[in-house]
Design an enzyme around this catalytic site. Structure first.
Site, PDB file in Angstrom:
ATOM      1  N   ARG A   1      -2.456  -2.084  -3.521  1.00 25.82           N
ATOM      2  CA  ARG A   1      -3.656  -1.278  -3.331  1.00 25.82           C
ATOM      3  C   ARG A   1      -3.563  -0.101  -4.304  1.00 25.82           C
ATOM      4  O   ARG A   1      -2.594   0.658  -4.280  1.00 25.82           O
ATOM      5  CB  ARG A   1      -3.723  -0.758  -1.898  1.00 25.82           C
ATOM      6  CG  ARG A   1      -4.887   0.167  -1.720  1.00 25.82           C
ATOM      7  CD  ARG A   1      -4.885   0.803  -0.360  1.00 25.82           C
ATOM      8  NE  ARG A   1      -6.029   1.690  -0.257  1.00 25.82           N
ATOM      9  CZ  ARG A   1      -6.004   2.863   0.355  1.00 25.82           C
ATOM     10  NH1 ARG A   1      -4.899   3.288   0.916  1.00 25.82           N
ATOM     11  NH2 ARG A   1      -7.077   3.606   0.398  1.00 25.82           N
TER      12      ARG A   1
ATOM     13  N   HIS B   1     -12.760   3.010  -0.122  1.00 33.11           N
ATOM     14  CA  HIS B   1     -12.797   1.964   0.922  1.00 33.11           C
ATOM     15  C   HIS B   1     -13.502   0.705   0.409  1.00 33.11           C
ATOM     16  O   HIS B   1     -14.003  -0.095   1.210  1.00 33.11           O
ATOM     17  CB  HIS B   1     -13.570   2.443   2.186  1.00 33.11           C
ATOM     18  CG  HIS B   1     -12.897   3.535   2.946  1.00 33.11           C
ATOM     19  ND1 HIS B   1     -13.608   4.549   3.555  1.00 33.11           N
ATOM     20  CD2 HIS B   1     -11.600   3.757   3.234  1.00 33.11           C
ATOM     21  CE1 HIS B   1     -12.770   5.373   4.172  1.00 33.11           C
ATOM     22  NE2 HIS B   1     -11.551   4.908   3.990  1.00 33.11           N
TER      23      HIS B   1
ATOM     24  N   ARG C   1     -11.413  15.854   7.488  1.00 33.01           N
ATOM     25  CA  ARG C   1     -12.164  16.256   6.281  1.00 33.01           C
ATOM     26  C   ARG C   1     -13.589  16.654   6.639  1.00 33.01           C
ATOM     27  O   ARG C   1     -14.209  16.040   7.503  1.00 33.01           O
ATOM     28  CB  ARG C   1     -12.212  15.101   5.273  1.00 33.01           C
ATOM     29  CG  ARG C   1     -10.870  14.796   4.653  1.00 33.01           C
ATOM     30  CD  ARG C   1     -10.949  13.574   3.731  1.00 33.01           C
ATOM     31  NE  ARG C   1      -9.828  12.692   3.996  1.00 33.01           N
ATOM     32  CZ  ARG C   1      -9.808  11.395   3.743  1.00 33.01           C
ATOM     33  NH1 ARG C   1     -10.855  10.799   3.196  1.00 33.01           N
ATOM     34  NH2 ARG C   1      -8.747  10.674   4.017  1.00 33.01           N
TER      35      ARG C   1
ATOM     36  N   ASN D   1       0.877  -1.170   0.000  1.00 30.14           N
ATOM     37  CA  ASN D   1       0.000   0.000   0.000  1.00 30.14           C
ATOM     38  C   ASN D   1       0.916   1.221   0.000  1.00 30.14           C
ATOM     39  O   ASN D   1       1.470   1.594   1.034  1.00 30.14           O
ATOM     40  CB  ASN D   1      -0.892  -0.019   1.249  1.00 30.14           C
ATOM     41  CG  ASN D   1      -1.828   1.167   1.318  1.00 30.14           C
ATOM     42  OD1 ASN D   1      -1.750   2.085   0.499  1.00 30.14           O
ATOM     43  ND2 ASN D   1      -2.706   1.155   2.296  1.00 30.14           N
TER      44      ASN D   1
ATOM     45  N   GLU E   1      -8.009  -5.136   5.170  1.00 27.75           N
ATOM     46  CA  GLU E   1      -7.846  -4.824   3.747  1.00 27.75           C
ATOM     47  C   GLU E   1      -6.688  -5.597   3.123  1.00 27.75           C
ATOM     48  O   GLU E   1      -6.757  -5.998   1.972  1.00 27.75           O
ATOM     49  CB  GLU E   1      -7.668  -3.310   3.565  1.00 27.75           C
ATOM     50  CG  GLU E   1      -8.958  -2.576   3.886  1.00 27.75           C
ATOM     51  CD  GLU E   1      -8.810  -1.072   3.973  1.00 27.75           C
ATOM     52  OE1 GLU E   1      -9.029  -0.415   2.962  1.00 27.75           O
ATOM     53  OE2 GLU E   1      -8.495  -0.555   5.064  1.00 27.75           O
TER      54      GLU E   1
END
Ligand code: AMP
Length: 396
Positions: free
Chosen positions: A90, A179, A240, A7, A383
């Site tokens: 990823r 996601h 965010r 990743n 993940e």
């Protein structure tokens, strides 16, 4: 089969080596501060975490250091690099081109490069990781697993924005969602836990981490999700803003004399629970501050929970019902207060939470009572394991 899962971000590279048959993590870690100074964290299965400061001018050096650590005569977990059978990367944005994972070749790399406009911070960094691995692990098959792919099943009414259609046609401006690997993994796992066919369930997954999104999964397919063209839309997150009236953005920019880059920084980095609390983006800090009577920390958490509950309500409407709600990622797996607060809005769905079970952290747990009309589950996401499984499926 041993799969190296990568990743890769702009200055960091997370990695795991997973033995696919046993699904055991043989080693994991992260290279940080690539291009600045360099630091590698390496942890073999059952062993101590090692941290080494070492210059890492580019991602290629970082990959080389990871591989050296993996075959180290004392602490390594592999005898040689030949024991790496495949690499799973990823990749963040696959646009409309990728609705599934792919074997990476030059054509795929070019297509991911074309999507870089949509994810300028992520896709180029992801591809640097791919190139670095190609250089050092020649001939090893590489698979790309996209954050956006799972959401490509969304219908048009879910993914189109209410703006001139030509912007979709010309520039592909639409909701993509992110996601996806986590939403897919968690929703499948929920079906296994409930021992029901995946295709029969209406599931809402709340991936609540520093970045956060909710996804409606109907019959095993994502039909809507809260993130949009970028990961800025939807929930109030760590830093965010999530959903906001575009006019508020223009108004703030004018008042504060900010250009586009400046206002985007405010929305991405200075907002969310961090901006609301003026304290921290970390829910552990907010929790202790709220307990000590800090009103803004409490308000930030309340705004976060209310927004999640609203999305759950709207997705129950979108699917004409919901069978199971899952909580996952850093906050969802660990913060019982947040889960409880979200569920306090959901009595209209017949949801009842078992407050003893809700004390659990980080392990698969049924949070709802026997009488609850909707199952509520804590399902830790994984993940890397999901990327490993996808990689094996493609390579085989
Ligand atoms: P993630 O992005 O999934 O790694 O989640 C990171 C976030 O999870 C952190 O910023 C914290 O807000 C939150 N988190 C992690 N551990 C805990 C905990 N034990 N209690 C509450 N929140 C936590």
């Amino acid at each position: 089969m041993n799969v190296l899962v990568i990743n890769c971000g702009s200055s960091s590279l997370k990695y795991q080596v997973i033995h696919s048959e046993s699904e055991e993590v043989l080693a994991k870690g992260i290279c940080e501060r690539i291009g600045i100074d360099g630091r590698i964290v390496y942890q073999p299965k059952g062993g101590e975490k090692e941290i080494t400061e070492s210059p890492m001018p580019t991602h290629t050096e970082a990959v080389k250091m990871v591989l050296d650590a993996l075959i180290h005569p004392v602490t390594g977990v592999l005898k040689s690099l030949d024991e790496i059978d495949a690499v799973g990367h990823r990749l963040v944005h696959g646009g409309e081109k990728f609705a599934a994972s792919v074997l990476i070749d030059e054509e795929v790399i070019a297509a991911v490069e074309e999507c870089s406009d949509l994810a300028p911070l992520h896709n180029p960094a992801n591809l640097i990781g791919v190139r670095a691995c190609q250089e050092v692990l020649k001939g090893v098959p590489m698979v790309g697993v996209f954050d956006t792919a799972f959401h490509q099943t969304m219908p048009m009414e879910a993914y189109l924005y209410g703006i001139p259609y030509e912007y979709y046609e010309k520039y592909k401006v639409r909701k993509y969602g992110f996601h996806g690997t986590s939403h897919s993994y968690v929703s499948k796992r929920a079906a296994e836990i409930l021992d029901k066919p995946y295709e029969s369930l209406k599931t809402i997954v709340c991936h609540l981490g520093n970045g956060a999104s909710v996804c409606a999964v109907k019959g095993g397919k994502s039909i809507d999700t809260s993130m949009g063209l970028s990961p800025l839309e939807g929930l109030v997150m760590g830093t965010r803003s999530g959903d906001i009236d575009p006019s508020a953005v223009e108004y703030i920019a004018k008042k504060e004399n900010l250009d586009m880059e400046g206002i985007m920084k405010v929305l991405n980095k200075d907002s969310g629970v961090y901006g609301l609390s003026g304290l921290s983006s970390d829910f552990r800090d907010l929790d202790s501050a709220a307990q000590e009577g800090n009103e803004r920390a409490k308000t930030a958490r309340d705004v976060f929970c209310y927004r999640v509950a609203k999305y759950i309500g709207s997705y129950a409407a979108a699917m004409n019902g919901v069978d199971v709600i899952c909580f996952t990622a850093g906050v969802g797996e660990n913060d019982g207060r947040v889960r409880e607060s979200i569920c306090s809005y959901l009595g209209f769905l017949g949801i009842e939470i078992d407050s003893e079970a809700n004390k659990k952290r980080g392990e698969e747990t049924t949070l709802s009572t026997q009488d609850s009309k909707v199952a509520v589950l804590l399902v830790p996401t994984d993940e890397e394991l999901a990327i490993c499984r996808e990689t094996v499926a493609i390579v085989s």
